[in-house]
Design a protein around this motif. Structure first.
Motif, short mmCIF file in Angstrom:
data_model
loop_
_atom_site.label_atom_id
_atom_site.label_comp_id
_atom_site.label_asym_id
_atom_site.label_seq_id
_atom_site.Cartn_x
_atom_site.Cartn_y
_atom_site.Cartn_z
N GLN A 80 -2.05 -26.16 9.55
CA GLN A 80 -0.88 -25.44 9.04
C GLN A 80 -0.75 -24.08 9.74
N PHE A 81 -1.87 -23.39 9.90
CA PHE A 81 -1.85 -22.11 10.61
C PHE A 81 -1.47 -22.30 12.07
N VAL A 82 -2.04 -23.31 12.69
CA VAL A 82 -1.75 -23.59 14.09
C VAL A 82 -0.26 -23.87 14.27
N SER A 83 0.30 -24.69 13.40
CA SER A 83 1.72 -25.02 13.52
C SER A 83 2.60 -23.79 13.30
N THR A 84 2.20 -22.90 12.41
CA THR A 84 2.97 -21.67 12.18
C THR A 84 2.99 -20.81 13.44
N PHE A 85 1.84 -20.63 14.07
CA PHE A 85 1.80 -19.84 15.30
C PHE A 85 2.52 -20.55 16.45
N LEU A 86 2.44 -21.86 16.50
CA LEU A 86 3.15 -22.62 17.52
C LEU A 86 4.66 -22.44 17.38
N ILE A 87 5.17 -22.53 16.17
CA ILE A 87 6.61 -22.35 15.94
C ILE A 87 7.03 -20.93 16.32
N ALA A 88 6.23 -19.94 15.97
CA ALA A 88 6.55 -18.56 16.33
C ALA A 88 6.59 -18.39 17.85
N TRP A 89 5.64 -18.99 18.54
CA TRP A 89 5.60 -18.90 20.00
C TRP A 89 6.80 -19.61 20.62
N LEU A 90 7.13 -20.80 20.09
CA LEU A 90 8.30 -21.54 20.59
C LEU A 90 9.58 -20.76 20.36
N TYR A 91 9.68 -20.13 19.19
CA TYR A 91 10.87 -19.32 18.91
C TYR A 91 10.99 -18.15 19.88
N ALA A 92 9.89 -17.48 20.15
CA ALA A 92 9.92 -16.35 21.08
C ALA A 92 10.39 -16.80 22.46
N ARG A 93 9.90 -17.93 22.92
CA ARG A 93 10.34 -18.47 24.22
C ARG A 93 11.82 -18.84 24.19
N TYR A 94 12.23 -19.51 23.10
CA TYR A 94 13.63 -19.93 22.96
C TYR A 94 14.54 -18.71 22.93
N ALA A 95 14.16 -17.70 22.16
CA ALA A 95 14.97 -16.49 22.05
C ALA A 95 15.07 -15.78 23.39
N ASP A 96 13.97 -15.70 24.12
CA ASP A 96 13.99 -15.05 25.43
C ASP A 96 14.94 -15.74 26.40
N ARG A 97 14.98 -17.06 26.34
CA ARG A 97 15.81 -17.81 27.28
C ARG A 97 17.25 -17.99 26.83
N ARG A 98 17.47 -18.25 25.55
CA ARG A 98 18.80 -18.65 25.09
C ARG A 98 19.53 -17.62 24.24
N LEU A 99 18.81 -16.84 23.46
CA LEU A 99 19.46 -15.94 22.51
C LEU A 99 19.59 -14.52 23.03
N ASP A 100 18.51 -13.97 23.53
CA ASP A 100 18.50 -12.56 23.93
C ASP A 100 19.51 -12.22 25.02
N PRO A 101 19.67 -13.05 26.07
CA PRO A 101 20.66 -12.68 27.09
C PRO A 101 22.09 -12.59 26.52
N VAL A 102 22.45 -13.53 25.67
CA VAL A 102 23.79 -13.52 25.07
C VAL A 102 23.93 -12.34 24.13
N ALA A 103 22.89 -12.09 23.32
CA ALA A 103 22.95 -10.96 22.39
C ALA A 103 23.05 -9.63 23.14
N GLU A 104 22.34 -9.49 24.24
CA GLU A 104 22.42 -8.26 25.04
C GLU A 104 23.81 -8.10 25.64
N GLN A 105 24.40 -9.19 26.07
CA GLN A 105 25.75 -9.13 26.64
C GLN A 105 26.75 -8.70 25.56
N ILE A 106 26.65 -9.28 24.38
CA ILE A 106 27.55 -8.91 23.28
C ILE A 106 27.34 -7.45 22.91
#
Length: 115
Positions: A80-106
């Motif tokens: 359960q702990f491993v999966s929590t950290f894995l999801i957080a890491w995946l979100y950070a990668r996803y946000a860096d690639r897909r969310l942050d550039p668009v948010a910075e542009q806006i």
């Protein structure tokens, strides 16, 4: 301590409403939902499985896997702990690639006052 008033942003309440109704912002929200909803469902399903197995499959969860004290329930609990950290890491990668550039542009458009 400075007594100067902070600089006023070019953004007005009307501008915020324009940005909130823009296709770019809608795309940003959609991209966030595409990650958050499936991960939330997956994690809650995984957690519910752990709880249900702990309540109703005691023999399975009590099965010793390693040594005298490490059983399936302990491994599932640690995962359960491993999966929590894995999801957080995946979100950070996803946000860096897909969310942050668009948010910075806006943000840049909003602060720059481009209309």
């Amino acid at each position: 301590m400075s007594t100067d008033a902070p600089e006023k942003s070019a953004a007005t309440p009307d501008r915020y409403e324009q940005v909130a109704s823009s296709p770019e912002f809608a795309g940003l929200r959609s991209a966030l939902r595409r990650f958050v909803f499936p991960m939330t469902i997956a994690f809650f399903t995984w957690y519910a499985l752990y709880v249900i197995l702990s309540a109703y499959a005691r023999d399975f969860m009590g099965k010793v896997v390693l040594g005298d004290h490490i059983n399936v329930a302990l491994i599932f609990g640690l995962l359960q702990f491993v999966s929590t950290f894995l999801i957080a890491w995946l979100y950070a990668r996803y946000a860096d690639r897909r969310l942050d550039p668009v948010a910075e542009q806006i943000k840049a458009e909003l602060e720059g006052g481009d209309q």
